[in-house]
Motif scaffolding. Structure first.
Motif, short mmCIF file in Angstrom:
data_model
loop_
_atom_site.label_atom_id
_atom_site.label_comp_id
_atom_site.label_asym_id
_atom_site.label_seq_id
_atom_site.Cartn_x
_atom_site.Cartn_y
_atom_site.Cartn_z
N LEU A 291 33.01 47.27 53.69
CA LEU A 291 33.89 48.42 53.58
C LEU A 291 35.05 48.30 54.55
O LEU A 291 36.22 48.47 54.19
CB LEU A 291 33.06 49.68 53.89
CG LEU A 291 33.49 50.99 53.27
CD1 LEU A 291 33.58 50.87 51.78
CD2 LEU A 291 32.50 52.07 53.66
N SER A 292 34.74 47.96 55.77
CA SER A 292 35.78 47.88 56.79
C SER A 292 36.70 46.69 56.51
O SER A 292 37.91 46.79 56.67
CB SER A 292 35.13 47.83 58.17
OG SER A 292 35.46 46.66 58.84
N GLU A 294 37.39 45.39 53.53
CA GLU A 294 38.26 45.70 52.39
C GLU A 294 39.40 46.61 52.81
O GLU A 294 40.53 46.43 52.38
CB GLU A 294 37.46 46.39 51.27
CG GLU A 294 36.47 45.50 50.53
CD GLU A 294 37.13 44.40 49.70
OE1 GLU A 294 38.38 44.36 49.65
OE2 GLU A 294 36.40 43.58 49.12
N PHE A 295 39.08 47.57 53.64
CA PHE A 295 40.11 48.52 54.06
C PHE A 295 41.13 47.85 54.97
O PHE A 295 42.33 47.92 54.74
CB PHE A 295 39.47 49.69 54.82
CG PHE A 295 39.36 50.94 53.99
CD1 PHE A 295 40.52 51.62 53.59
CD2 PHE A 295 38.13 51.44 53.63
CE1 PHE A 295 40.41 52.77 52.82
CE2 PHE A 295 38.03 52.59 52.86
CZ PHE A 295 39.16 53.25 52.45
N TRP A 301 42.66 49.21 49.39
CA TRP A 301 42.10 50.55 49.51
C TRP A 301 41.37 51.02 48.26
O TRP A 301 40.31 51.63 48.37
CB TRP A 301 43.19 51.55 49.91
CG TRP A 301 43.66 51.39 51.34
CD1 TRP A 301 43.48 50.30 52.13
CD2 TRP A 301 44.36 52.35 52.12
NE1 TRP A 301 44.02 50.51 53.37
CE2 TRP A 301 44.59 51.77 53.39
CE3 TRP A 301 44.83 53.64 51.86
CZ2 TRP A 301 45.25 52.45 54.40
CZ3 TRP A 301 45.50 54.31 52.87
CH2 TRP A 301 45.70 53.72 54.14
N ALA A 304 37.94 49.37 48.23
CA ALA A 304 37.17 49.91 49.35
C ALA A 304 36.70 51.33 49.05
O ALA A 304 35.55 51.70 49.31
CB ALA A 304 37.99 49.89 50.63
#
Lengths: 335, 370
Positions: A291-292, A294-295, A301, A304
């Motif tokens: 998640l982190s 991807e962001f 975004w 994510a």
């Protein structure tokens, strides 16, 4: 004494500043709640409104934003996604781009699925370990003398007084190949080669169990502490040995505590970011890390967000079970 | 209650000089007691007198500091609660909240390793006996107080214990239900033939239930006897005062014959003539106890009364079945007199501030030397 309403002000004060205040108050009256507010707003509602507003502003609104982004297309811009609704041709045409491909990508790409399953496994094993370690501790504290009890509880909470990050780094120092544990084992001659402890699943389990143990112990303790000891006496009187009494009486009655403790460990453990990043394997990431990445690294975004939404929905289920148990316990306590 | 034939030849429970200390506090002080088979034995005393501790030692939850407890001839010293042939009905009932009525009652039998069929048969029979058959699948919190009490009773009785221990069995019930349940308990006990040991602070409960009562005070058994013995022939001021209400006068023995004694009581303005001898030193200081219902109250002086004194009615409490009068004697001492309200109309009753004569039969007073 200042009389607010009704009779006129005392003579001597009528020309002073207090007299003016009085005149004003007399003219406009003190502020009064409207009839609607008086009849429909109780103190109870106002108190409940505060957390509701908090949750709305800082949970529902961000959630909706993330939810919206998850249906957008990635765009190399700031912000890095396309708006869902766009006016083209100077406002004459409304274009909607509802993009489900993010979800399709998240679900079909093996990386996300396997990462998610791996996170669930790590969280589940850690939760079981926490329960196995935490239950005897909670039981011991609940059965200790009242004076010892508060001391023991303080010791459980004590680690929170140091930074969480610091404690995880300390585990790195303990687990690394020239760390404390390996050095001790080597010097005792128990091993010839340093064990690979750091950057393994084991290290992640240790880290999570260590960090989340209080969240298991405290709800369990709260439950066990309320148990009526005469129930165990009754079980013994009816012929059950202590071991059997535990499984027939104490354990079933502590299920609400077990559920609460497990969910408090499991839910944050699934999304845990720091512990697996510092102690875990490099070849297998957890969903929090994905998640982190991807962001912030990929700046994707929409994907994510889709990952976050899928994770949230998957975790919503256990939360709902938790709430059902909590409600049941509350109802049982009312009787 | 009806007199029952109880075999007194052999004790069923034998408590031999049992003492229990908690730190410096002596909860049970050198108690020796025999309980016979088929009895309802009541341990009666105020709170903190050690009655519950004694019961808990019978159940095995506390170990005596010294002394022995034998049940049916067997020393219980090394027998844990789960192996004792006794069952207890707890004051709080201690029903398992997560189990249905049926499962609660079956719990004890399941520990014995009986077959499923036998367990369910015995549970069903027991639930019929306590009239809870239709509530078998309910959870304890869905029952009323009286129903919970019967579940607790059924759960203990279904094990067919040699002795059933009951800790304040009726304490949590309201008065009407309590009276009803007392007689149900007696019926049940007679039907099943189980020996009951009941702990209670309620003397009325003890009087109704018990074949024998053991009165306890400060960890000691002060008197053991049938309800009649305890009420009519208390052996100490404590027992006389604890059971029922009583007027106690201090006095001095002035005439001590085998057939009668005479006691001078300054508070009574008269000497008390008692038609039975007592064994006491001459001129000894004694207490004379007279129950309020044994005093006759009349407007005129009754003829030929051996014990007679006068006073003025100061208080009247109408209780329905009887009235309690507080009569002030010339000495200033208040005497309690109870008169049954035989007549419905109050015309003839003695009223406030009337001068009255109090008299009692020579056999009524109890002379207590301690």
């Amino acid at each position: 004494m200042v009389r607010i309403s009704g009779s006129p002000a005392p003579q001597g004060l009528s020309n002073s500043r207090l007299g003016l205040l009085h005149a004003l108050l007399h003219q406009y009256g003190p502020p009064r709640w409207s009839r609607y507010v008086r009849e429909h707003w109780s103190g109870q509602r106002l108190v409940i409104a505060v957390p509701w507003i908090w949750l709305f502003l800082f949970f529902i609104v961000p959630f909706l934003i993330v939810f919206k982004i998850s249906f957008s297309e990635i765009r190399l811009a700031m912000p890095p996604y396309a708006p869902l609704f766009e006016w083209l041709e100077e406002g004459r045409r409304l274009v909607t781009t509802l993009d489900l491909s993010n979800y399709a990508f998240v679900i079909s790409d093996g990386l996300y699925v396997s990462t998610f399953l791996y996170s669930l496994k790590i969280a589940a094993v850690s939760t079981v370990l926490c329960l196995l370690v935490g239950y005897p501790m909670a039981y011991g504290i609940a059965r200790a003398a009242p004076t010892t009890r508060s001391l023991l509880l303080m010791l459980i909470i004590l680690p929170f007084w140091t930074s969480f990050l610091l404690r995880v780094y300390a585990w790195m120092g303990l687990l690394k190949s020239d760390g404390v544990i390996n050095n001790v084992l080597l010097s005792l001659g128990l091993i010839d080669m340093p064990l690979t402890l750091l950057y393994t699943d084991l290290a992640v389990y240790i880290g999570i169990v260590y960090s989340y143990l209080p969240f298991m112990i405290l709800p369990l303790y709260a439950n066990l502490e309320k148990h009526d000891i005469t129930l165990l006496e009754a079980a013994a009187d009816l012929g059950a040995r202590p071991f059997k009494s535990f499984f027939l009486i104490t354990l079933p009655l502590s299920v609400p505590g077990i559920v609460a403790g497990c969910l408090l460990v499991f839910i944050p453990a699934v999304g845990e970011f720091v512990i697996p990043s510092l102690l875990g394997r490099a070849d297998q990431l957890m969903i929090g890390r994905i998640l982190s990445d991807e962001f912030f690294a990929n700046r994707d975004w929409p994907v994510a967000s889709a990952v976050a939404i899928v994770m949230l929905i998957a975790l919503l289920l256990p939360i709902m079970i938790f709430q059902r148990y909590q409600r049941r316990e509350l109802e049982a306590a009312k009787r | 209650m009806a007199e029952k034939t109880i075999d007194r030849s052999q004790e069923y429970v034998r408590i031999e000089s049992v003492t229990k200390r908690f730190g410096d506090f002596v909860a049970v002080d050198n108690v020796s007691l025999n309980i016979y088979k088929g009895e309802i034995f009541c341990l009666l005393g105020g709170s903190g007198c050690g009655k519950t501790t004694l019961l808990r030692m019978l159940a095995g939850f506390e170990a005596p500091t010294s002394g022995r407890i034998l049940i049916d001839g067997q020393d219980m010293a090394s027998t844990p609660p789960y192996e004792r042939p006794v069952n207890m009905m707890f004051q709080s009932y201690a029903l398992f909240p997560h189990m249905s009525v049926e499962r609660n009652v079956a719990f004890g039998l399941e520990q014995e390793g009986l077959t499923k069929a036998e367990v369910s048969n015995r549970v069903a029979d027991m639930l019929d006996i306590v009239k809870l058959g239709e509530f078998a699948r309910r959870k304890p919190h869905q029952l009323s107080g009286g129903q919970r009490q019967r579940v607790a009773l059924a759960r203990a009785l279904v094990k067919r214990p040699k002795i059933l221990l009951l800790d304040e069995p009726l304490g949590a019930l309201d008065k009407k239900l309590r009276e009803h349940t007392q007689f149900e308990l007696i019926n049940l006990q007679e039907r099943l033939g189980v020996t009951f040991v009941v702990v209670t602070h309620d003397q009325e409960e003890a009087m109704t239930l018990a074949t024998r009562i053991g009165v306890m005070n400060k960890g000691q058994i002060v008197q053991v006897g049938t309800p009649t013995d305890i009420y009519e022939f208390p052996n100490s001021r404590f027992v006389a005062d604890f059971i029922g209400s009583v007027n106690i006068f201090e006095g001095q023995l002035i005439e001590d014959e085998p057939g009668h004694v005479r006691i001078r009581c300054p508070e009574l303005d008269t000497t008390v003539f008692v038609s039975h001898g007592i064994s006491s030193a001459p001129d000894a200081k004694v207490s004379v106890a007279i129950r309020p219902e044994k005093i006759e109250m009349t407007r005129g002086a009754p003829e030929g009364a051996e014990n007679l004194t006068r006073g003025i009615v100061k208080e009247i409490a109408y209780m329905g079945d009887m009235s309690v009068y507080l009569v002030k004697l010339d000495s200033g001492r208040m005497v309690r007199v109870t008169i049954p309200n035989v007549e419905r109309h109050a015309d003839e009753r003695i009223v406030w501030d009337e001068a009255v004569h109090l008299s009692w039969h020579a056999s009524s007073p109890v002379v207590l030397s301690q």
